[in-house]
Write an enzyme that holds these catalytic residues in place. Sequence first.
Site, PDB file in Angstrom:
ATOM      1  CD  GLU A   1      24.367  24.150  66.458  1.00 32.73           C
ATOM      2  OE1 GLU A   1      24.710  22.965  66.367  1.00 32.73           O
ATOM      3  OE2 GLU A   1      23.165  24.514  66.416  1.00 32.73           O
TER       4      GLU A   1
ATOM      5  CG  HIS B   1      15.113  46.307  65.611  1.00 35.96           C
ATOM      6  ND1 HIS B   1      13.759  46.039  65.606  1.00 35.96           N
ATOM      7  CD2 HIS B   1      15.302  47.266  64.676  1.00 35.96           C
ATOM      8  CE1 HIS B   1      13.169  46.809  64.713  1.00 35.96           C
ATOM      9  NE2 HIS B   1      14.091  47.558  64.122  1.00 35.96           N
TER      10      HIS B   1
END
Length: 181
Positions: free
Chosen positions: A76, A103
């Site tokens: 996925e 991040h």
Amino acid sequence: MRIHIATDHAGLEFSTQLQHHLAAAGHEVVDHGPIEYDPLDDYPAFCIRAAQAVVRDQASGVEALGVVFGGSGNGEQIAANKVLGVRAALAWSIATAELAREHNDANVIAIGARQHTFEEAVSFIDRFIATPFSGEERHARRIAQLAAYEQDGALAPDPRATPGRPDVLAADDSSFDPEAG
């Protein structure tokens, strides 16, 4: 926030529970997954549609993220990452979910629905949604490098390249011989 979700048969029950959870938390949920259980269905189209919707919404100024899941979350994530502008991250802990946003400014989270309890997976998703991108220069710089590569294949120079010799990974370099050992 608008949350686009997608799964295949492996996450169908999880999807229903997740939609209720996200709606109760005040999110607008858009389901791109299957309507009914089919053990032979395929996740790529479902996940790609969810990823496309995230990119479309974000481009038009709508606050949106995506959640894709299946048995492991791996396929996925790969499918979602085929969409230009998507940064899908496989999360398996609170820390990976948080760091994906903080991040990497990930806009899609992938979860292995067969790898975690519903409560664990929801905690990852909730943290992902709640965590903002830090905006730190080093992270923004790295994301810009990924975007540049998506657009035109641009890479920073290879620090191992010998001056005067082409980068061994340059797209137009036909001298690279993988058999040369």
